[in-house]
Design a protein around this motif. Structure first.
Motif, short mmCIF file in Angstrom:
data_model
loop_
_atom_site.label_atom_id
_atom_site.label_comp_id
_atom_site.label_asym_id
_atom_site.label_seq_id
_atom_site.Cartn_x
_atom_site.Cartn_y
_atom_site.Cartn_z
N LYS A 1 -9.93 18.21 -18.14
CA LYS A 1 -8.54 18.41 -18.11
C LYS A 1 -8.25 18.58 -19.60
O LYS A 1 -8.72 17.91 -20.55
N ILE B 1 -0.51 19.70 -17.41
CA ILE B 1 -1.83 19.35 -17.20
C ILE B 1 -2.78 20.77 -16.83
O ILE B 1 -2.15 21.41 -15.90
N LEU C 1 -6.29 21.81 -15.60
CA LEU C 1 -7.77 21.30 -14.93
C LEU C 1 -8.59 22.66 -14.91
O LEU C 1 -8.42 23.84 -14.50
N CYS D 1 -5.99 14.38 -7.65
CA CYS D 1 -5.55 13.70 -8.88
C CYS D 1 -4.73 12.27 -8.83
O CYS D 1 -4.06 12.23 -7.85
#
Length: 347
Positions: A294, A301, A303, A318
């Motif tokens: 990440k 965020i 990923l 998550c």
């Protein structure tokens, strides 16, 4: 800091924790309570009793309707509130689960396919349904015949598919209303599958949707596809289930891809998160039990996803510990659904 200021600070902290805790709940989903049904969707009566005994000692089990309406209206819930649901209306719920639920005086909800009630030998019949309803069990909509709702008929347009799918839900709701005398307008997606058009169309008609990806719920959750923690099969271990029962709904927004149906594997999953009670650098995300790399840019965020190359149901989970209560974890799950090359959906 003098003693008075210290006590005021402690009081304020405890009050804020209480408010934070009272805006969360967990929904569990079961299917079979039996030792002679498919293991992947089953829990033994003994293990189910163990689950309920733990809930009785450590949580507050409430009717699903009370939890949903409280969160929708920003009304406080008891800390560690839990709702219990079953999908599919199997007869072993009446035989094996219902006596245990009566023992603990727990309310619960069963999502059923009305045309199958009393028709299929493995299903509840209407006499059992009405008996259970008189004892505090609520019944809600699981569609007419448990289809893969994302499947289109030959040469069917997307608009025609959506119209047919919503009509299927409406017919099942009408059937339930005629038999039971009430309509919750709660719909559990068969196989947990949905797309944006389906959930939006049902929400516009006043339905609350229930899915099968993991996570707690809060006032800021998506009420057109609420997550539920599965508690059977490989998920029935009470040690790991305890962590989920104590979880909190991660406050995410601007999730991309926004739809859960994918044609090709996305290269990344992105979302924003409210960092009031969590640290973005403590967020860990998993795909098939593997940690996803990440990147963190302030509250954003990113990923890097492992490629999805098989049809079926997939999800990214998550978690992150709460700052106020580090033993409790925020939880966010992103479901991803991929059809076969010929447009079929797998059981």
């Amino acid at each position: 800091m003098d003693i008075r200021s210290f006590l005021i600070s402690i009081t304020f902290t405890l009050f804020s924790i209480q408010l934070w805790a009272n805006d969360n709940a967990v929904i569990l989903v079961y299917h079979h309570v039996s030792t002679s049904t498919p293991p992947v969707t089953s829990v033994s009566p003994e293990t189910f009793h163990e689950h309920m005994s733990y809930l009785h000692k450590h949580h507050t089990v409430l009717p699903l309707q009370q939890i949903v309406e409280s969160l929708q209206n920003n009304q406080q819930l008891p800390d560690k509130a839990v709702a219990i649901t079953f999908d599919d209306g199997y007869e072993n719920i009446y035989d094996n689960a219902h006596p245990i639920m009566q023992e603990f005086k727990f309310p619960y909800t069963i999502f059923v396919n009305p045309p199958l009630i009393g028709k299929a030998h493995y299903q509840l019949d209407w006499q059992q349904v009405k008996e259970m309803a008189s004892q505090g069990v609520s019944f809600a909509n699981h569609g007419n015949h448990h289809p893969h709702m994302l499947t289109r008929e030959i040469n069917e347009t997307e608009d025609a598919w959506l119209k047919r799918s919503i009509e299927d839900v409406q017919k099942a709701e009408q059937h339930l209303t005629e038999k039971l005398g009430y309509s919750l307008k709660y719909f559990a997606y068969p196989y947990g599958e949905f797309n944006n058009r389906l959930k939006t169309g049902l929400a516009e008609l006043g339905y609350v949707g229930f899915a099968q990806h993991s996570g707690a719920i809060a006032s800021y959750s998506d009420f057109s596809a609420l997550p539920r923690f599965p508690a059977a099969g490989i998920y029935s271990n009470l040690k790991t289930l305890k962590v989920k029962l104590n979880s909190l709904a991660m406050p995410v927004s601007q999730v991309f891809p926004s739809d859960s149906v994918i044609v090709a594997s996305p290269k990344s999953i992105t979302f924003n998160v409210d960092i009031t009670d969590l640290n973005t650098h403590q967020i860990n995300c998993f795909q098939n039990n593997k940690v996803l790399p990440k990147s963190v840019i302030d509250k954003h965020i990113i990923l890097t996803q492992n490629p999805i190359d098989t049809a079926g149901r997939h999800k990214i989970n998550c978690t992150a510990p709460s700052k106020k209560s580090p033993s409790r974890y925020y939880w966010f799950s992103k479901p991803l659904f991929m059809a076969t090359p010929d447009g079929q959906w797998l059981d």
